[in-house]
Design a protein around this motif. Structure first.
Motif, PDB file in Angstrom:
ATOM      1  N   VAL A  50       1.763   0.421  -0.731  1.00 51.53           N
ATOM      2  CA  VAL A  50       0.886  -0.746  -0.871  1.00 51.53           C
ATOM      3  C   VAL A  50      -0.584  -0.347  -0.853  1.00 51.53           C
ATOM      4  O   VAL A  50      -1.416  -0.981  -1.522  1.00 51.53           O
ATOM      5  CB  VAL A  50       1.180  -1.812   0.201  1.00 51.53           C
ATOM      6  CG1 VAL A  50       2.608  -2.332   0.059  1.00 51.53           C
ATOM      7  CG2 VAL A  50       0.944  -1.293   1.613  1.00 51.53           C
ATOM      8  N   SER A  51      -0.930   0.699  -0.113  1.00 47.91           N
ATOM      9  CA  SER A  51      -2.334   1.117  -0.089  1.00 47.91           C
ATOM     10  C   SER A  51      -2.745   1.718  -1.429  1.00 47.91           C
ATOM     11  O   SER A  51      -3.848   1.451  -1.930  1.00 47.91           O
ATOM     12  CB  SER A  51      -2.585   2.101   1.062  1.00 47.91           C
ATOM     13  OG  SER A  51      -1.805   3.273   0.925  1.00 47.91           O
ATOM     14  N   LEU A  52      -1.867   2.504  -2.031  1.00 51.04           N
ATOM     15  CA  LEU A  52      -2.170   3.072  -3.353  1.00 51.04           C
ATOM     16  C   LEU A  52      -2.207   1.987  -4.419  1.00 51.04           C
ATOM     17  O   LEU A  52      -3.029   2.041  -5.343  1.00 51.04           O
ATOM     18  CB  LEU A  52      -1.146   4.144  -3.717  1.00 51.04           C
ATOM     19  CG  LEU A  52      -1.232   5.447  -2.919  1.00 51.04           C
ATOM     20  CD1 LEU A  52      -0.086   6.377  -3.286  1.00 51.04           C
ATOM     21  CD2 LEU A  52      -2.575   6.150  -3.160  1.00 51.04           C
ATOM     22  N   GLN A  53      -1.333   1.013  -4.302  1.00 52.25           N
ATOM     23  CA  GLN A  53      -1.375  -0.104  -5.251  1.00 52.25           C
ATOM     24  C   GLN A  53      -2.702  -0.840  -5.153  1.00 52.25           C
ATOM     25  O   GLN A  53      -3.317  -1.181  -6.173  1.00 52.25           O
ATOM     26  CB  GLN A  53      -0.213  -1.067  -4.983  1.00 52.25           C
ATOM     27  CG  GLN A  53       1.149  -0.537  -5.400  1.00 52.25           C
ATOM     28  CD  GLN A  53       2.290  -1.452  -4.975  1.00 52.25           C
ATOM     29  OE1 GLN A  53       2.191  -2.164  -3.975  1.00 52.25           O
ATOM     30  NE2 GLN A  53       3.381  -1.434  -5.722  1.00 52.25           N
ATOM     31  N   ALA A  54      -3.161  -1.074  -3.927  1.00 55.10           N
ATOM     32  CA  ALA A  54      -4.440  -1.763  -3.737  1.00 55.10           C
ATOM     33  C   ALA A  54      -5.601  -0.949  -4.287  1.00 55.10           C
ATOM     34  O   ALA A  54      -6.608  -1.501  -4.736  1.00 55.10           O
ATOM     35  CB  ALA A  54      -4.658  -2.043  -2.254  1.00 55.10           C
ATOM     36  N   ALA A  55      -5.440   0.386  -4.280  1.00 55.66           N
ATOM     37  CA  ALA A  55      -6.487   1.270  -4.803  1.00 55.66           C
ATOM     38  C   ALA A  55      -6.400   1.435  -6.322  1.00 55.66           C
ATOM     39  O   ALA A  55      -7.209   2.162  -6.909  1.00 55.66           O
ATOM     40  CB  ALA A  55      -6.392   2.635  -4.128  1.00 55.66           C
ATOM     41  N   GLY A  67      -5.147  -2.602   1.231  1.00 53.86           N
ATOM     42  CA  GLY A  67      -3.705  -2.532   1.041  1.00 53.86           C
ATOM     43  C   GLY A  67      -2.958  -2.489   2.370  1.00 53.86           C
ATOM     44  O   GLY A  67      -1.960  -3.193   2.565  1.00 53.86           O
ATOM     45  N   LEU A  68      -3.437  -1.668   3.296  1.00 55.27           N
ATOM     46  CA  LEU A  68      -2.789  -1.556   4.602  1.00 55.27           C
ATOM     47  C   LEU A  68      -2.835  -2.887   5.352  1.00 55.27           C
ATOM     48  O   LEU A  68      -1.860  -3.286   5.997  1.00 55.27           O
ATOM     49  CB  LEU A  68      -3.462  -0.464   5.430  1.00 55.27           C
ATOM     50  CG  LEU A  68      -3.341   0.967   4.896  1.00 55.27           C
ATOM     51  CD1 LEU A  68      -4.185   1.915   5.737  1.00 55.27           C
ATOM     52  CD2 LEU A  68      -1.887   1.427   4.875  1.00 55.27           C
ATOM     53  N   GLU A  69      -3.952  -3.571   5.278  1.00 54.00           N
ATOM     54  CA  GLU A  69      -4.088  -4.834   6.004  1.00 54.00           C
ATOM     55  C   GLU A  69      -3.284  -5.958   5.369  1.00 54.00           C
ATOM     56  O   GLU A  69      -2.977  -6.963   6.027  1.00 54.00           O
ATOM     57  CB  GLU A  69      -5.568  -5.222   6.103  1.00 54.00           C
ATOM     58  CG  GLU A  69      -6.364  -4.270   6.994  1.00 54.00           C
ATOM     59  CD  GLU A  69      -7.762  -4.758   7.289  1.00 54.00           C
ATOM     60  OE1 GLU A  69      -8.283  -4.413   8.372  1.00 54.00           O
ATOM     61  OE2 GLU A  69      -8.342  -5.484   6.445  1.00 54.00           O
ATOM     62  N   SER A  70      -2.920  -5.800   4.101  1.00 58.76           N
ATOM     63  CA  SER A  70      -2.109  -6.824   3.430  1.00 58.76           C
ATOM     64  C   SER A  70      -0.619  -6.644   3.700  1.00 58.76           C
ATOM     65  O   SER A  70       0.187  -7.531   3.413  1.00 58.76           O
ATOM     66  CB  SER A  70      -2.341  -6.767   1.910  1.00 58.76           C
ATOM     67  OG  SER A  70      -1.709  -5.614   1.343  1.00 58.76           O
ATOM     68  N   PHE A  71      -0.253  -5.504   4.247  1.00 56.51           N
ATOM     69  CA  PHE A  71       1.152  -5.162   4.435  1.00 56.51           C
ATOM     70  C   PHE A  71       1.789  -6.078   5.479  1.00 56.51           C
ATOM     71  O   PHE A  71       1.326  -6.158   6.619  1.00 56.51           O
ATOM     72  CB  PHE A  71       1.267  -3.699   4.880  1.00 56.51           C
ATOM     73  CG  PHE A  71       2.670  -3.219   5.105  1.00 56.51           C
ATOM     74  CD1 PHE A  71       3.559  -3.104   4.050  1.00 56.51           C
ATOM     75  CD2 PHE A  71       3.099  -2.863   6.375  1.00 56.51           C
ATOM     76  CE1 PHE A  71       4.857  -2.654   4.261  1.00 56.51           C
ATOM     77  CE2 PHE A  71       4.385  -2.401   6.589  1.00 56.51           C
ATOM     78  CZ  PHE A  71       5.270  -2.301   5.533  1.00 56.51           C
ATOM     79  N   THR A  72       2.857  -6.754   5.091  1.00 56.47           N
ATOM     80  CA  THR A  72       3.521  -7.706   5.989  1.00 56.47           C
ATOM     81  C   THR A  72       4.832  -7.177   6.537  1.00 56.47           C
ATOM     82  O   THR A  72       5.601  -7.903   7.151  1.00 56.47           O
ATOM     83  CB  THR A  72       3.777  -9.039   5.264  1.00 56.47           C
ATOM     84  OG1 THR A  72       4.483  -8.782   4.037  1.00 56.47           O
ATOM     85  CG2 THR A  72       2.473  -9.747   4.954  1.00 56.47           C
ATOM     86  N   GLY A 116      13.949   0.739   2.370  1.00 60.53           N
ATOM     87  CA  GLY A 116      14.055  -0.661   2.794  1.00 60.53           C
ATOM     88  C   GLY A 116      13.241  -1.511   1.840  1.00 60.53           C
ATOM     89  O   GLY A 116      12.431  -1.004   1.061  1.00 60.53           O
ATOM     90  N   GLU A 117      13.452  -2.818   1.895  1.00 57.94           N
ATOM     91  CA  GLU A 117      12.752  -3.711   0.975  1.00 57.94           C
ATOM     92  C   GLU A 117      11.401  -4.129   1.547  1.00 57.94           C
ATOM     93  O   GLU A 117      11.305  -4.518   2.712  1.00 57.94           O
ATOM     94  CB  GLU A 117      13.601  -4.956   0.705  1.00 57.94           C
ATOM     95  CG  GLU A 117      14.903  -4.648  -0.016  1.00 57.94           C
ATOM     96  CD  GLU A 117      15.730  -5.891  -0.270  1.00 57.94           C
ATOM     97  OE1 GLU A 117      15.194  -7.008  -0.101  1.00 57.94           O
ATOM     98  OE2 GLU A 117      16.903  -5.752  -0.619  1.00 57.94           O
ATOM     99  N   LEU A 118      10.350  -4.042   0.727  1.00 67.98           N
ATOM    100  CA  LEU A 118       9.035  -4.521   1.137  1.00 67.98           C
ATOM    101  C   LEU A 118       9.111  -6.037   1.291  1.00 67.98           C
ATOM    102  O   LEU A 118       9.601  -6.739   0.401  1.00 67.98           O
ATOM    103  CB  LEU A 118       7.979  -4.169   0.089  1.00 67.98           C
ATOM    104  CG  LEU A 118       7.767  -2.679  -0.199  1.00 67.98           C
ATOM    105  CD1 LEU A 118       6.689  -2.498  -1.254  1.00 67.98           C
ATOM    106  CD2 LEU A 118       7.378  -1.948   1.066  1.00 67.98           C
ATOM    107  N   ALA A 119       8.634  -6.554   2.408  1.00 66.71           N
ATOM    108  CA  ALA A 119       8.724  -7.989   2.660  1.00 66.71           C
ATOM    109  C   ALA A 119       7.969  -8.791   1.603  1.00 66.71           C
ATOM    110  O   ALA A 119       8.421  -9.852   1.181  1.00 66.71           O
ATOM    111  CB  ALA A 119       8.181  -8.301   4.053  1.00 66.71           C
ATOM    112  N   ALA A 120       6.826  -8.273   1.150  1.00 63.38           N
ATOM    113  CA  ALA A 120       6.000  -9.019   0.198  1.00 63.38           C
ATOM    114  C   ALA A 120       6.642  -9.123  -1.172  1.00 63.38           C
ATOM    115  O   ALA A 120       6.593 -10.167  -1.827  1.00 63.38           O
ATOM    116  CB  ALA A 120       4.623  -8.370   0.086  1.00 63.38           C
ATOM    117  N   SER A 121       7.267  -8.031  -1.645  1.00 65.21           N
ATOM    118  CA  SER A 121       7.820  -8.016  -3.005  1.00 65.21           C
ATOM    119  C   SER A 121       9.328  -8.227  -3.043  1.00 65.21           C
ATOM    120  O   SER A 121       9.886  -8.585  -4.081  1.00 65.21           O
ATOM    121  CB  SER A 121       7.501  -6.683  -3.683  1.00 65.21           C
ATOM    122  OG  SER A 121       8.150  -5.610  -3.004  1.00 65.21           O
TER     123      SER A 121
END
Length: 472
Positions: free
Chosen positions: A135-140, A315-320, A150-155
């Motif tokens: 998620v941090s690389l995606q945000a960048a 990205g890190l702060e958006s991680f749920t 495991g499944e990312l909660a957001a996606s």
């Protein structure tokens, strides 16, 4: 079952039609998703229908429930889960037909081919760190391909094809899979004895991580959490091989440090210091000191790849969170219910600290399902001791996974080692009984936490249903 890794692994695009035995599992489903995104014909089978099976069908895979020899007709390559036994009819038919047969590790290596791989390894924290790095690389704006355990909660997904040359992958050491990959950069979160049913000894297990470092590209780098002695030891290995080593953690010896850590409720915040430079403060939406270390490692990879702190931070702060990693399942009758994958003593201890933070003034009521006979035989008493940090404990019987039942190694081995009064510890056989006990013991304000890598994840919703019924 262990399928040998072939000396030469073909790129995914040269595998023809690919069939997965055990396609609904976390590892194989991720590989299948990447192949589907690349237009590769994918089929597979699993022992039971599931939301993952349904999702793969929607993405274009032909998925069967149950295993039949005819299901490998027209297949060019078979990819096999380690949980599959040698008498599986599809595997037997594939051998008779002379099909190309890959273990999971080779299947993942095939989709990595041609990409710059960022591999995340460690005894604990791999899934969360891989997710945070993604998620941090995606945000960048880096748009990596990724496969996560495991499944990312957001996606709601555990894998996706990206548009860049980066490939973020969880690198599993349990069966030596991480020694098949050729990463450009790697993270090691920690090194602590586990999976001794596969490795034999703690020394062999630790040597496996040293070999993993040796797989790094000559111009690549290793990020290791040096607060952990096993990970810190890899500094000498990296330097002896001429690889860059970046130590991260709370230690003053770390190259990138987390300082002024504050754990409050469901958040964790810290300030990042890179060398002599204070970069800024990050607040995570996940609770726990171990998650701070995971986030710091992920951040450091992004920084060393040249991305900006501010974008990586966003990205890190958006991680749920990742499903099954301190995942909130709901609330009923004033009781909050969480679920986590923790199955090793260190993981259990870390999640109990996080759970205590989330519980606040409430009590911590825990259900734990030991995972695998071999692990429980070795670590069962220690599992029980660390569970003593809870207020009430329910221990289920051992989830067998790929092993056979052993009457000498049961959940009672763990329950008997919990250092709490007898009325606050109970050993139960099944999920329904566990849910009933948890609902009976929980009070308004309490936190119920289910722990384990097996079917215990099903208990949380059962508890919530019982609490709601009691409210009426």
């Amino acid at each position: 079952m262990r399928v040998p890794v072939p000396e030469h692994i073909l790129p995914a695009e040269q595998l023809g039609r690919v069939h997965f035995i055990g396609i609904g599992g976390a590892g194989l489903s991720a590989i299948a998703r990447v192949m589907l995104a690349r237009g590769i014909e994918v089929s597979g089978s699993d022992g039971a229908d599931s939301s993952m099976v349904a999702a793969l069908r929607e993405e274009g895979a032909t998925v069967y429930v149950g295993h039949e020899a005819s299901q490998v007709d027209g297949v060019d390559t078979l990819i096999v889960s380690t949980a599959i036994r040698e008498d599986n009819p599809e595997y037997v038919a594939a051998v008779e037909k002379g099909l190309r047969i890959y273990p999971r590790s080779a299947g993942l290596a095939s989709v990595m081919e041609g990409r710059r791989v960022l591999a995340v390894a460690g005894t604990h924290g791999k899934t969360t760190t891989t997710s945070l790095l993604t998620v941090s690389l995606q945000a960048a704006g880096a748009a990596p391909t990724y496969t996560v355990g495991g499944e990312l909660a957001a996606s709601g997904t555990n894998a996706a094809e990206g548009s860049s040359d980066l490939f973020v992958a969880e690198a599993d050491e349990s069966d030596g899979a991480f020694l098949v990959y050729k990463p450009y950069a790697a993270v090691v979160t920690n090194v602590e004895a586990d999976h001794l049913d596969q490795w034999g000894t703690e020394e062999a297990y630790r040597e496996g991580f040293a070999q993993f470092v040796g797989r790094l590209a000559p111009d690549g780098f290793l990020v290791a959490v040096i607060d952990d002695p096993g990970a810190a030891d890899l500094r000498h290995v990296a330097h002896s091989l001429g690889r860059r080593f970046i130590g991260v953690g709370e230690s003053e010896l770390a190259d990138v440090r987390a300082v002024d850590i504050v754990l409050e409720g469901t958040t964790s915040s810290f300030t990042v210091v890179d060398g002599l430079n204070e970069l800024g403060r990050i607040t995570l939406q996940i609770p726990g000191r171990h998650y701070v270390a995971d986030a710091l490692a992920a951040l450091t990879v992004g920084l060393r790849l040249g991305h900006s702190f501010d974008l990586l931070k966003a990205g890190l702060e958006s991680f749920t969170g990742t499903r099954r990693r301190m995942e909130r399942k709901g609330e009923a009758a004033g009781v909050r219910v969480y679920d986590s994958y923790a199955h090793h003593p260190s993981e259990i201890a870390g999640d109990l600290v996080s759970g205590r933070s989330v519980a606040g003034e409430g009590r911590l009521v825990v259900a734990f399902q030991p995972h695998m006979v071999s692990r429980t035989r070795i670590f069962g008493e220690e599992m029980g001791r660390v569970l003593g940090a809870a207020d009430e404990v329910v221990v289920l019987d051992v989830y067998l996974a790929r092993e056979d039942y052993d009457p000498e190694v049961t959940g009672k081995l763990v329950a008997d080692a919990v250092p709490l009064p007898p009325d606050r510890v109970v050993s139960v056989a099944g999920l329904e009984e566990a849910a009933t006990e948890l609902a009976r013991r929980a009070r308004p304000g309490d936190l119920v936490l289910t722990l384990g890598a097996g079917t215990v994840t099903e208990v949380g919703p059962m508890v919530l249903a019982r609490l709601r019924t009691a409210e009426q």
